[in-house]
Write an enzyme that holds these catalytic residues in place. Structure first.
Site, PDB file in Angstrom:
ATOM      1  N   ASP A  14      16.932  10.346   3.500  1.00  0.00           N
ATOM      2  CA  ASP A  14      18.214  11.037   3.555  1.00  0.00           C
ATOM      3  C   ASP A  14      19.009  10.594   2.326  1.00  0.00           C
ATOM      4  OD1 ASP A  14      20.427  12.419   4.295  1.00  0.00           O
ATOM      5  OD2 ASP A  14      20.802  11.321   6.148  1.00  0.00           O
ATOM      6  N   ASP A  32      17.808   5.326   8.958  1.00  0.00           N
ATOM      7  CA  ASP A  32      18.479   4.259   9.691  1.00  0.00           C
ATOM      8  C   ASP A  32      19.182   4.734  10.951  1.00  0.00           C
ATOM      9  OD1 ASP A  32      20.520   5.715   8.611  1.00  0.00           O
ATOM     10  OD2 ASP A  32      21.492   4.053   7.579  1.00  0.00           O
ATOM     11  N   ASN A  69     -25.287 -15.274  -7.325  1.00  0.00           N
ATOM     12  CA  ASN A  69     -26.058 -16.406  -6.802  1.00  0.00           C
ATOM     13  C   ASN A  69     -27.086 -15.943  -5.775  1.00  0.00           C
ATOM     14  OD1 ASN A  69     -24.692 -18.236  -8.378  1.00  0.00           O
ATOM     15  ND2 ASN A  69     -23.234 -18.816  -6.769  1.00  0.00           N
TER      16      ASN A  69
END
Length: 823
Positions: free
Chosen positions: A324, A573, A641
Site C-alpha cells: 500500500d 499493516d 576426496n
C-alpha cells in the site's frame, strides 16, 4: 475445554472469582504461575543435553559409534577410542554453534510481541498476550486478535473473523447472551475463541480458558501441524538427499572394492562408515541454523525482525514487492489540510461534525481521526453519545449516534463513494440542496491534486439512510523524502514495486508520478473484478499500479503473481491485509501494525520504510549466499576426496586413510565452514534475487570434485613413486595435502571474483590460517602415533607446495570458465 458459553456472565464471574473491573495484579501473577504462558508455541528447543544429543541422531554416526564399540571389544581399543573422541568433538562443535544461534534468536523474537488490552485493578492497559490468564477482563476493538477463549458481557456491533476455526470467510456477529451447552460453533454467538480476529466493533469479555485449554489449543494438539516448507527448506532438503544418495553409492562401491581385495572386513567397514560420516552433509543443518541466525541478528540490527528463519531465503529471492502507499511511499502521518462543503467552500460545520465523530468513536484507532482531533480543540458539551455503528470494509464508514437538544442525530464519515451512496442532499452555504453532479466533479478534482478525502454527513434518527452531506475533509500525507531513489534501488536489485491501494485512482496516479512510476499501468478494482483468471495473471504481471482495490482483490493479485512464477512479498499493516500477508511468499508487516497483521507475517519491520526493507533484502541475500558457499565447499573438496578414495581403493594394497584419520580430516575442515556465516559477500552477488539451483550445484560438484581428485592423484604419484612411501607415510602425506587443499580452496570458492581481489572476513581468515597451521603441525606432535601418522620428510614439502599452488590457480581458472559458461 469447558462449555463456558452455556453460562451467564455473572455465573462465570463467580466461577472464576473475577469481576467486571478485572483481577488485581497479585491475583493475575498467581494465576500466571499456576496456568503458565498463554501460548501454543512449541516448547523451546533444549539448550542442554537434548540439544547435545541431537548432534548424534544421524543413522550413519550411530552405526559408526556401534562399529567402533565392536572394534573396542575385539581388541582395537585405542583406535575405537580415538574414533569416538573425534565424533564427540564434532558433536560439541555443532552443539555450541547451535546453542549460540538459539540464544541469539530468542532475544530477537522478544522484540516483536502481540499485546492485549486488559482491565486490572480497575484500570485498562496493555500486557503481552502471553501473560493473559483465566479471569482476566479483555477489551477488544477492530484489528485485535482474540487472545483466549472468552465469554462476552459487553458488545457493540461486534463482528469476528473465525475463519481459522470454521473456514467461514464471512465474519460472525457476536453479542452477550446464553446459549445451549450443545450449541454448534456458529451458534455460540456469545463466545469469542482464541485465534480469531475482531473485524469490526467493540467488545469486553471474560477470559475462560488460555493456551491448551482453548478450542484452538485442542485442535492444535490433535493436528500438531507444521507450516508448509518454504522454497529454501525444499531446496536444502533436496540437496541433502542428493548428497546422501551419491555418498551411499560411492561408499558401497569402496567397501566392496576393499572386501574384494581381501582387506580386513571390520577395518574396511569402519573406513567406509567414517568416509560416509565425513562426506555426508551432516553439518548442513547446523550451518543453515548458524547462517540464518547470524543473518537474523544482522537484520535485527537494521530494524528488520525475522519471525520465521526460513523466510530469509524467500526474502532474498523476492522479485516483486506489493505494498500500500500509506506509510511506505508516504509518511503515514496525515494532517488535515482543510474542511469544505460539497463544492469546495470552507465549512466550519463539516470540521465540527467530523470532530464529534472522531472524538466519540470507540473503535479502531486510525491516523485520520488523530489528524482531525489534532487540528483543533473544539467544545463538544451538549452532545451525548447514544450508539455507534463501527467501521467495516464493506460500508467503509463509521457512524456515531448522538442526543442533542432533544433530537437524535447520526453523524457519519467515511470513504466518499460509499458515503455519497447514502446521501440525498448536500449543504451549500446555509441551506441544503439535492445532490448535484458538481459534488462528484469537485471530489475528482481534489483527488487529482493528491488529497486523501473523506466525506462527512448527518441525518436524523439512527439509520445510515437519506443523509445530508456536510462536506469533505482533505488530508495531505507527504511523500517520504528519498522514496523515488529507494524505489530505483530496489529495482536495481531485481525487486519490482507494485502499489496496491484502496484509495481513489487519481490519488494513486499522483503518488505514482511523484515517485517515478508511470500512470499508464493503472488498473482499478472494477477491472480486476471483471477479469478472467488468465487475464488477471496478465494484468498482475504487466501492471504496477492498482487503485480502488478491495481487500480480497489484494489476495487475488498476489496469487496471480505467484502463479506467473514470481516470488512475491507483501507489505501490509492493517486487518484488511491479513489474507494478502498469508498468500504472499513473504508476508511483511510493521511493529506498529495491527496484531492480526503481525501474527500473519514472516518478517516485521520496526520502521515502515523502503530503505529499511532494501537493507533487509540485501541481508537476506547475504545469508543465502553464505549458505551456498558451504554447499560449494561440501561438493568440491569433500567429493573430490570421495572420488580419490574410490580410485585409490582400486590400486592400493592398503586403506588410503584409517577411519580415525578420515574423521580427523572431517573435523579440521569443519572449522572454516563454521566461520562462513561471518564472511563478506561480493556486492554484485546481492544485486539480483538468488535461489537454489540443484542442477547447477550438481555440475559444480562434478567439475570441482574431479579437479580436486586430479591433484590428489598427483600427491599419490609423489608419495608412491618419488618418496616410495609405506602405508603410514602415504596416509600422513595425503592427510596433510587433503586438509590443506580443502582449506585453501575456500578462498577461491567463496567468491566469483579473483580470490586476491575479494578478501574473506577476519574470522574466516583466522579459521583458514589456524586449520592450515594445525594440519602442518600434527605429524610432528607427540600425538602423531595415536593417529597413525609419521613425520614427513622435508623433500615432500616442495612438491606439496607446488601441488597446492597449482590446485588453487587451476581452481581459479576453472571457476572463471564455469561461471562464464553459466551466463
Amino acid at each position: 475445554m469447558n462449555q463456558f458459553w452455556q453460562f451467564e456472565p455473572e455465573e462465570l464471574f463467580t466461577q472464576l472469582n473475577t469481576r467486571p473491573e478485572g483481577l488485581s495484579t497479585e491475583e493475575a501473577e498467581d494465576r500466571f504461575l499456576s496456568c503458565g504462558p498463554n501460548s501454543l508455541k512449541p516448547p523451546k528447543k533444549g539448550r542442554g543435553i537434548a540439544l547435545f544429543l541431537s548432534q548424534f541422531k544421524s543413522p550413519l554416526i550411530l552405526i559408526l559409534i556401534g562399529a567402533a564399540g565392536l572394534s573396542f571389544f575385539l581388541g582395537a581399543r585405542l583406535d575405537a577410542s580415538i574414533i569416538c573422541t573425534i565424533v564427540l568433538l564434532s558433536g560439541l562443535l555443532g552443539y555450541f554453534q547451535e546453542r549460540g544461534a538459539l540464544n541469539a534468536l530468542e532475544k530477537i523474537f522478544q522484540i516483536v510481541e502481540n499485546k492485549t488490552m486488559v482491565r486490572r485493578d480497575g484500570k485498562e492497559f496493555e500486557i503481552p498476550t502471553e501473560e493473559v490468564v483465566p479471569g482476566d477482563i479483555v477489551v477488544l476493538n477492530a484489528g485485535d486478535l482474540v487472545p483466549a477463549d472468552c465469554l462476552l458481557f459487553e458488545a457493540k456491533h461486534l463482528f469476528v473473523d473465525e475463519a481459522t476455526l470454521t473456514g467461514e470467510s464471512i465474519p460472525a456477529e457476536k453479542a452477550p447472551g446464553k446459549v445451549s451447552p450443545d450449541a454448534s460453533q456458529h451458534e455460540r454467538t456469545n463466545a469469542l475463541f482464541f485465534g480469531s480476529m475482531v473485524s469490526s466493533g467493540f467488545g469486553v469479555a471474560i477470559v475462560a480458558g488460555t493456551a491448551k485449554d482453548t478450542l484452538f489449543g485442542e485442535i492444535a494438539q490433535r493436528i500438531r501441524f507444521r507450516p508448509p516448507e518454504t522454497a529454501f527448506e525444499i531446496g536444502a532438503r533436496k540437496f541433502g538427499f542428493f548428497l546422501m544418495q551419491v555418498t551411499l553409492y560411492l561408499v558401497i562401491a569402496i567397501f566392496a572394492f576393499n572386501v574384494y581385495f581381501q582387506r580386513p572386513v571390520l577395518d574396511s567397514f569402519l573406513f567406509s562408515l567414517a568416509l560416509a560420516v565425513g562426506l555426508t552433509p551432516q553439518l548442513l543443518p547446523a550451518i543453515i541454523s548458524v547462517n540464518l541466525a547470524h543473518g537474523a541478528r544482522k537484520m535485527a540490527a537494521k530494524r528488520v525482525v525475522v519471525k520465521r528463519l526460513a523466510s530469509i531465503e524467500n526474502f532474498g529471492q523476492m522479485d516483486v514487492l506489493c505494498t500500500d502507499k500509506t506509510g511506505t511511499i508516504t509518511e503515514g502521518k496525515p494532517r488535515l489540510e482543510k474542511a469544505v462543503n460539497g463544492i469546495g467552500e470552507k465549512n466550519e460545520k463539516c470540521l465540527f461534525y467530523a470532530y464529534l465523530n472522531a472524538h466519540f468513536q470507540a473503535g479502531y484507532t486510525n491516523p485520520l481521526d488523530k489528524a482531525i482531533l489534532d487540528s483543533d480543540d473544539l467544545d463538544v458539551a451538549g452532545w451525548k453519545k447514544v450508539d455507534e455503528i463501527p467501521y467495516d470494509f464493506i460500508r467503509k464508514r463509521l457512524s456515531v449516534v448522538f442526543e442533542h437538544e432533544g433530537k437524535t442525530v447520526l453523524i457519519a464519515k467515511g470513504a466518499v463513494p460509499q458515503m455519497l451512496s447514502v446521501c440525498k442532499e448536500v449543504v451549500v452555504d446555509d441551506h441544503t440542496e439535492p445532490m448535484s453532479p458538481k459534488v462528484q466533479e469537485y471530489f475528482e478534482a481534489s483527488c487529482e491534486k493528491g488529497f486523501r478525502t473523506l466525506a462527512v454527513a448527518f441525518g436524523e434518527g439512527e439509520k445510515e439512510e437519506n443523509l445530508t452531506l456536510v462536506g469533505f475533509l482533505h488530508f495531505i500525507d507527504p511523500i517520504k523524502e528519498g522514496i523515488a531513489e529507494a524505489v530505483q534501488e530496489l529495482k536495481k536489485r531485481g525487486v519490482h514495486l507494485k502499489i496496491i491501494t484502496g484509495d481513489h485512482r487519481s490519488i494513486a496516479v499522483h503518488v505514482a508520478k511523484v515517485i517515478g512510476l508511470t500512470h499508464a499501468h493503472l488498473v482499478t478494482g472494477e477491472e480486476i473484478h471483471h477479469a478472467s483468471e488468465h487475464g488477471l495473471m496478465k494484468i498482475a504481471r504487466e501492471k504496477n499500479l492498482f487503485a480502488e482495490i478491495e481487500p480480497n482483490q489484494k489476495e487475488q493479485l498476489i496469487l496471480a503473481l505467484r502463479k506467473s512464477g514470481h516470488i512475491v512479498g507483501y507489505l501490509g499493516d492493517g486487518i484488511n491485509d491479513v489474507s494478502a500477508l498469508h498468500s504472499a511468499d513473504v508476508g511483511i508487516s510493521v511493529d506498529s501494525g495491527a496484531d492480526a497483521a503481525k501474527e500473519a507475517s514472516d518478517i516485521v519491520l520496526l520502521n515502515k520504510d523502503l530503505h529499511t526493507l532494501r537493507e533487509g533484502v540485501e541481508e537476506g541475500r547475504h545469508t543465502f549466499a553464505n549458505t551456498i558457499k558451504y554447499v560449494f565447499m561440501a561438493t568440491s573438496a569433500n567429493f573430490g576426496n570421495m572420488f580419490s578414495m574410490a580410485g585409490a581403493s582400486l590400486f592400493l594394497s592398503f586403506l588410503p586413510l584409517l577411519p580415525k584419520q578420515v574423521l580427523l580430516t572431517n573435523l579440521l575442515t569443519d572449522f572454516p565452514e563454521m566461520a562462513i556465516a561471518t564472511d563478506r559477500v561480493d556486492a554484485d552477488t546481492v544485486q539480483k534475487p538468488v535461489k537454489w539451483d540443484l542442477p547447477f550445484i550438481r555440475r559444480f560438484m562434478i567439475v570441482f570434485g574431479l579437479l580436486s581428485s586430479i591433484f590428489d592423484y598427483a600427491t599419490f604419484a609423489v608419495l608412491l613413486f618419488w618418496l616410495k612411501a609405506d602405508p603410514d607415510l602415504f596416509r600422513t602425506g595425503w592427510f596433510v595435502e587433503s586438509v590443506m587443499s580443502a582449506t585453501l580452496v575456500v578462498l577461491v570458492i567463496r567468491t566469483r571474483h579473483a580470490f586476491f581481489k575479494s578478501l574473506p572476513s577476519r574470522p574466516l581468515t583466522w579459521a583458514i590460517l589456524g586449520t592450515a597451521g594445525c594440519v602442518m603441525a600434527i605429524p610432528y606432535l607427540p600425538i602423531l602415533n595415536v593417529f597413525g601418522f609419521v613425520p614427513l620428510p622435508t623433500s615432500f614439502f616442495l612438491p606439496l607446495g607446488a601441488i597446492l599452488v597449482l590446485y588453487i590457480l587451476s581452481a581459479e581458472i576453472v571457476k572463471r570458465l564455469f561461471f562464464r559458461l553459466k551466463k
